[in-house]
Design a protein around this motif. Sequence first.
Motif, PDB file in Angstrom:
ATOM      1  N   LEU A 254      48.997 -13.797  33.297  1.00 58.94           N
ATOM      2  CA  LEU A 254      48.682 -15.429  32.321  1.00 58.94           C
ATOM      3  C   LEU A 254      49.524 -16.106  32.741  1.00 58.94           C
ATOM      4  O   LEU A 254      49.537 -17.881  33.748  1.00 58.94           O
ATOM      5  CB  LEU A 254      48.033 -15.420  31.630  1.00 58.94           C
ATOM      6  CG  LEU A 254      47.141 -14.822  31.176  1.00 58.94           C
ATOM      7  CD1 LEU A 254      46.557 -14.303  29.199  1.00 58.94           C
ATOM      8  CD2 LEU A 254      45.465 -15.018  31.676  1.00 58.94           C
TER       9      LEU A 254
ATOM     10  N   ARG B 130      49.827  -9.337  29.800  1.00 63.67           N
ATOM     11  CA  ARG B 130      48.844  -9.605  30.387  1.00 63.67           C
ATOM     12  C   ARG B 130      49.528 -11.479  29.836  1.00 63.67           C
ATOM     13  O   ARG B 130      48.782 -12.000  31.004  1.00 63.67           O
ATOM     14  CB  ARG B 130      48.299  -9.204  29.450  1.00 63.67           C
ATOM     15  CG  ARG B 130      46.647 -10.857  29.914  1.00 63.67           C
ATOM     16  CD  ARG B 130      45.624  -9.612  28.936  1.00 63.67           C
ATOM     17  NE  ARG B 130      44.110 -10.947  29.114  1.00 63.67           N
ATOM     18  CZ  ARG B 130      43.572 -10.836  27.691  1.00 63.67           C
ATOM     19  NH1 ARG B 130      44.113 -10.559  26.386  1.00 63.67           N
ATOM     20  NH2 ARG B 130      42.677 -11.811  27.484  1.00 63.67           N
TER      21      ARG B 130
ATOM     22  N   THR C 189      40.990 -19.464  25.402  1.00 64.77           N
ATOM     23  CA  THR C 189      41.116 -18.220  24.899  1.00 64.77           C
ATOM     24  C   THR C 189      41.578 -16.190  25.207  1.00 64.77           C
ATOM     25  O   THR C 189      42.360 -16.200  24.512  1.00 64.77           O
ATOM     26  CB  THR C 189      39.246 -17.918  24.601  1.00 64.77           C
ATOM     27  OG1 THR C 189      39.159 -19.056  24.157  1.00 64.77           O
ATOM     28  CG2 THR C 189      39.062 -16.432  23.630  1.00 64.77           C
ATOM     29  N   GLU C 190      42.018 -16.488  26.454  1.00 64.76           N
ATOM     30  CA  GLU C 190      43.056 -15.767  27.372  1.00 64.76           C
ATOM     31  C   GLU C 190      44.504 -15.394  26.885  1.00 64.76           C
ATOM     32  O   GLU C 190      44.948 -14.494  26.450  1.00 64.76           O
ATOM     33  CB  GLU C 190      41.721 -15.584  28.807  1.00 64.76           C
ATOM     34  CG  GLU C 190      41.253 -14.750  28.992  1.00 64.76           C
ATOM     35  CD  GLU C 190      41.853 -15.003  30.469  1.00 64.76           C
ATOM     36  OE1 GLU C 190      42.716 -14.223  30.298  1.00 64.76           O
ATOM     37  OE2 GLU C 190      41.431 -16.278  31.408  1.00 64.76           O
TER      38      GLU C 190
ATOM     39  N   ASP D 160      44.487 -14.328  22.681  1.00 67.38           N
ATOM     40  CA  ASP D 160      44.295 -13.568  22.694  1.00 67.38           C
ATOM     41  C   ASP D 160      45.733 -12.364  22.819  1.00 67.38           C
ATOM     42  O   ASP D 160      46.400 -11.993  22.611  1.00 67.38           O
ATOM     43  CB  ASP D 160      43.598 -13.262  23.201  1.00 67.38           C
ATOM     44  CG  ASP D 160      42.719 -11.496  22.862  1.00 67.38           C
ATOM     45  OD1 ASP D 160      42.330 -11.511  22.209  1.00 67.38           O
ATOM     46  OD2 ASP D 160      42.806 -10.890  24.210  1.00 67.38           O
TER      47      ASP D 160
END
Length: 310
Positions: free
Chosen positions: A290, A286, A103-104, A107
């Motif tokens: 990740l 971001r 999900t991260e 997104d």
Amino acid sequence: MSPVAGLMLLDTPALYYRAFYGIPDSITADDGTPVNAVRGLLDMIASLVREHHPDRLVSCMDADWRPAFRVAALPSYKAHRLGPDGAAEDTPPGLVPQVPLITEVLDAAGIAQAQAAGYEADDVIATLAQTGDGPEAGGTDIVTGDRDLFQLVDDARGIRVQYTARGVRNLTLIDEAAVTAKYDIPGRAYGDFATLRGDPSDGLPGVPGVGAKTAAAVITRFGGLDGMLAALDSGEQAGFPAGARNKLNASRAYLDNARTVVEVVTDVKLPEIDDRLPSAPRDPARLDDLAARWNLDGPVERLLEALRDR
């Protein structure tokens, strides 16, 4: 040549489970956390974007893998997948930490996601499929390994399933003709057929004594469950294979409940979704963080390259 999709809807749980079991769990981040499902899913999405060039794409998720309304209708629904506590799904331990990470990453990449409390990804997909622009604008491709979604194929509306049984790079296109060829039923009657035949993978027993051949014959003769039930109510005898009428009549309560389980919901309330496929990540910093932290540099770069080049 692969058909071009206007809207692509991903059955994301089906895809990340496939990735988890298809890629060794020895592929980990520096801290030892498995990332095989994340890496596999990202490569799948990159491949789908490269091959099908969708304008819009939504990653559909389960907010509830075993909704209460389906369990109330048929308590056996997915009961064999329950964990030791009898409530949560028996998810492989190595997959558990990867789902929130998926999900991260999606997104940060700008890939639209959708889920709804109390519903499965199938219901979200069925609802979003209603927003497709029709075959003249590329139609809607549903990417899944779940045959339940065959019930959504609709040639007139350009809704088809890209079935992953042989892998994302070797998809099987399922349209109405493919359903008819495979099951010998009308192309939009898969849901009714599955209700009669049953599906052990979902804990759906089917009508006792009615297998695929009889189910197909009944569905074809009467056009679907509604026509069959009307024939039972009217006392009609013709058109039922030998012995099938009594078996079907004895299973009326099951049939009523099983339809609630099998039929996908097409009117789930969803927030407004910007499903346009991006050409660049929503949050590049971001996403870089990740990728570095979780050993995802390669698949993230392949996804970004596919988005840039589509």
